[in-house]
Design a protein around this motif. Structure first.
Motif, short mmCIF file in Angstrom:
data_model
loop_
_atom_site.label_atom_id
_atom_site.label_comp_id
_atom_site.label_asym_id
_atom_site.label_seq_id
_atom_site.Cartn_x
_atom_site.Cartn_y
_atom_site.Cartn_z
N PRO A 1 3.74 12.01 -1.83
CA PRO A 1 3.21 11.04 -2.79
C PRO A 1 2.58 11.72 -3.99
O PRO A 1 1.80 12.66 -3.84
CB PRO A 1 2.15 10.28 -1.97
CG PRO A 1 2.53 10.52 -0.55
CD PRO A 1 3.14 11.88 -0.52
N PRO A 2 2.91 11.27 -5.20
CA PRO A 2 2.23 11.79 -6.40
C PRO A 2 0.83 11.23 -6.50
O PRO A 2 0.37 10.52 -5.64
CB PRO A 2 3.12 11.29 -7.54
CG PRO A 2 3.70 10.03 -7.00
CD PRO A 2 3.88 10.24 -5.53
N GLU A 3 0.18 11.57 -7.59
CA GLU A 3 -1.18 11.07 -7.82
C GLU A 3 -1.20 9.56 -7.80
O GLU A 3 -0.32 8.90 -8.34
CB GLU A 3 -1.67 11.58 -9.17
CG GLU A 3 -3.13 11.24 -9.46
CD GLU A 3 -3.54 11.75 -10.83
OE1 GLU A 3 -4.68 11.51 -11.22
OE2 GLU A 3 -2.70 12.37 -11.48
N SER A 4 -2.22 8.97 -7.15
CA SER A 4 -2.31 7.52 -7.02
C SER A 4 -2.40 6.83 -8.37
O SER A 4 -2.96 7.38 -9.32
CB SER A 4 -3.54 7.16 -6.17
OG SER A 4 -3.79 5.78 -6.21
N VAL A 5 -1.90 5.61 -8.46
CA VAL A 5 -1.95 4.86 -9.71
C VAL A 5 -3.38 4.50 -10.09
O VAL A 5 -3.66 4.23 -11.24
CB VAL A 5 -1.11 3.57 -9.60
CG1 VAL A 5 0.35 3.90 -9.45
CG2 VAL A 5 -1.59 2.68 -8.46
N ASP A 6 -4.25 4.47 -9.10
CA ASP A 6 -5.62 4.09 -9.38
C ASP A 6 -6.54 5.31 -9.56
O ASP A 6 -7.74 5.16 -9.71
CB ASP A 6 -6.17 3.22 -8.26
CG ASP A 6 -5.52 1.86 -8.25
OD1 ASP A 6 -4.98 1.47 -9.31
OD2 ASP A 6 -5.54 1.19 -7.21
N ALA A 7 -5.97 6.50 -9.50
CA ALA A 7 -6.81 7.68 -9.62
C ALA A 7 -7.32 7.83 -11.05
O ALA A 7 -6.62 7.55 -12.00
CB ALA A 7 -6.00 8.93 -9.22
N PRO A 8 -8.53 8.31 -11.22
CA PRO A 8 -9.07 8.49 -12.59
C PRO A 8 -8.36 9.63 -13.29
O PRO A 8 -7.87 10.56 -12.65
CB PRO A 8 -10.54 8.83 -12.34
CG PRO A 8 -10.57 9.39 -10.95
CD PRO A 8 -9.50 8.69 -10.19
N PRO A 9 -8.28 9.58 -14.62
CA PRO A 9 -7.63 10.68 -15.34
C PRO A 9 -8.38 11.97 -15.17
O PRO A 9 -9.59 12.01 -15.02
CB PRO A 9 -7.64 10.19 -16.81
CG PRO A 9 -8.77 9.20 -16.86
CD PRO A 9 -8.82 8.56 -15.52
N GLU B 1 0.82 -1.21 0.00
CA GLU B 1 0.00 0.00 0.00
C GLU B 1 0.86 1.26 0.00
O GLU B 1 0.54 2.24 -0.68
CB GLU B 1 -0.94 0.00 1.22
CG GLU B 1 -2.08 -0.98 1.11
CD GLU B 1 -3.00 -0.65 -0.06
OE1 GLU B 1 -3.35 0.53 -0.24
OE2 GLU B 1 -3.36 -1.58 -0.80
N LEU B 2 1.95 1.27 0.76
CA LEU B 2 2.82 2.43 0.78
C LEU B 2 3.52 2.63 -0.57
O LEU B 2 3.70 3.76 -1.03
CB LEU B 2 3.87 2.28 1.89
CG LEU B 2 3.33 2.40 3.32
CD1 LEU B 2 4.40 2.03 4.33
CD2 LEU B 2 2.81 3.80 3.60
N ALA B 3 3.91 1.53 -1.21
CA ALA B 3 4.53 1.63 -2.54
C ALA B 3 3.52 2.15 -3.57
O ALA B 3 3.90 2.86 -4.51
CB ALA B 3 5.07 0.28 -2.97
N ARG B 4 2.27 1.82 -3.40
CA ARG B 4 1.23 2.27 -4.33
C ARG B 4 1.14 3.79 -4.37
O ARG B 4 0.79 4.38 -5.40
CB ARG B 4 -0.11 1.66 -3.91
CG ARG B 4 -1.30 2.11 -4.74
CD ARG B 4 -2.55 1.38 -4.28
NE ARG B 4 -3.74 1.99 -4.86
CZ ARG B 4 -4.42 3.00 -4.31
NH1 ARG B 4 -4.01 3.51 -3.16
NH2 ARG B 4 -5.49 3.49 -4.89
#
Length: 318
Positions: free
Chosen positions: A309-317, A105-108
């Motif tokens: 942290p940058p924008e999450s990998v699962d965030a919508p465009p 989760e932290l790596a995400r």
């Protein structure tokens, strides 16, 4: 809903405080058990052992980072340290799975898809187990025959596990394990889960390096309680390598509690009586708990300003 809950900073802070409290309780319990023994040691031994333990953990972090980079998600050193060392505090909760979940989760938060983070962490465990058993298989038969006889089946697995670290074997295993989750992996943008041979070699190399300071901390403690300097090298390094591995595999014991101690007492029997060997095992537990807590705190401080942290990998465009 669950995704929003996981991303809530207050929820994360609460979980972090719970994990820190559990690690603090473990540190206090280990100190109470080892307090009398610590009083009889030279003043420099315990700090030197803690530094050696932290050096070993550093090499293990670099081994995990090499695998993650080889799968396409390189992390800056400070970020990798924060992800691993803060996540590893989860092992002080019952069930080692919590350290795994926390690390993923932290790596995400740093654009590492969960599937890739999970694969890299599992591969790091596989490398650790294989290399640690190889170290034990070399050291114990010549220095602690009792431990070698009792856990021969674990030592016999070392060459098979080392062979399984070949990139083709690892790639096949990763693809097989990830097949049921292929659709979710595509949605998350993880792409194929492949690992480069150079990354595996680097991970194996760093794991071997880790066992120099990790074995050194047990050797220092063994020598400090009365073990002969030269005779203690093999049982200390090989015994701790085996103890670490078996403790890692017993997932229901927090941080391998009880397993490491039992293995170390047997492994150190050629150079120490049972009472002194138990003292070393308890002191080692204290040292490594302090190393875990120390590195977790340092990694937060060192990455405090830069680790946004940058924008999450699962965030919508957007």
């Amino acid at each position: 809903m669950l995704s929003r809950l996981r991303g809530n900073p207050w929820v994360r802070l609460a979980l972090f405080l719970v994990v820190c409290a559990c690690a603090g309780l473990a540190l206090r319990a280990n100190w109470e058990q080892a307090r009398d023994a610590v009083a009889s040691l030279p003043l420099w031994v315990l700090p030197a052992a803690v530094l050696a333990g932290m050096a070993g953990l550093t090499a293990q972090m670099l081994a995990w980072r090499a695998l993650l980079a080889g799968m396409g998600s390189p992390l800056p050193y400070r970020v990798a340290a924060r992800v691993m060392f803060v996540g590893q505090l989860g092992k002080y909760l019952p069930g080692s799975v919590w350290a795994f979940v926390a690390q993923v989760e932290l790596a995400r938060d740093w654009r590492v898809p969960r599937s890739r983070g999970a694969a890299a962490t599992l591969l790091a465990v596989a490398v650790t187990v294989a290399v640690s058993l190889a170290v034990a298989a070399v050291a114990l038969p010549l220095s602690s025959a009792g431990a070698a006889r009792r856990w021969w089946w674990a030592l016999a697995l070392a060459p098979l596990l080392l062979a399984a670290l070949h990139p083709r074997v690892l790639g096949w295993g990763i693809r097989l394990a990830a097949r049921p989750f292929a659709r979710f992996r595509e949605v998350a943008g993880a792409g194929p889960l492949d690992v480069r041979g150079r990354a595996v070699a680097a991970s194996v190399g760093w794991t071997l390096v880790a066992w120099v300071p990790l074995g050194l901390h047990v050797w220092l403690l063994t020598w400090a309680v009365g073990g002969e300097a030269l005779r203690s090298l093999g049982p200390a390094a090989g015994g701790y390598a085996l103890a670490w591995t078996l403790g890692l595999l017993v997932v229901f014991a927090p941080a391998g509690l009880g397993v490491r101690e039992a293995v170390l007492v047997v492994a150190l029997s050629p150079v120490l009586d049972a009472g002194a060997a138990l003292v070393v095992a308890v002191l080692s537990r204290l040292v490594m708990t302090a190393a875990d807590v120390g590195w977790a705190g340092l990694s937060v401080l060192l990455s405090g300003r830069t680790a946004r942290p940058p924008e999450s990998v699962d965030a919508p465009p957007a």
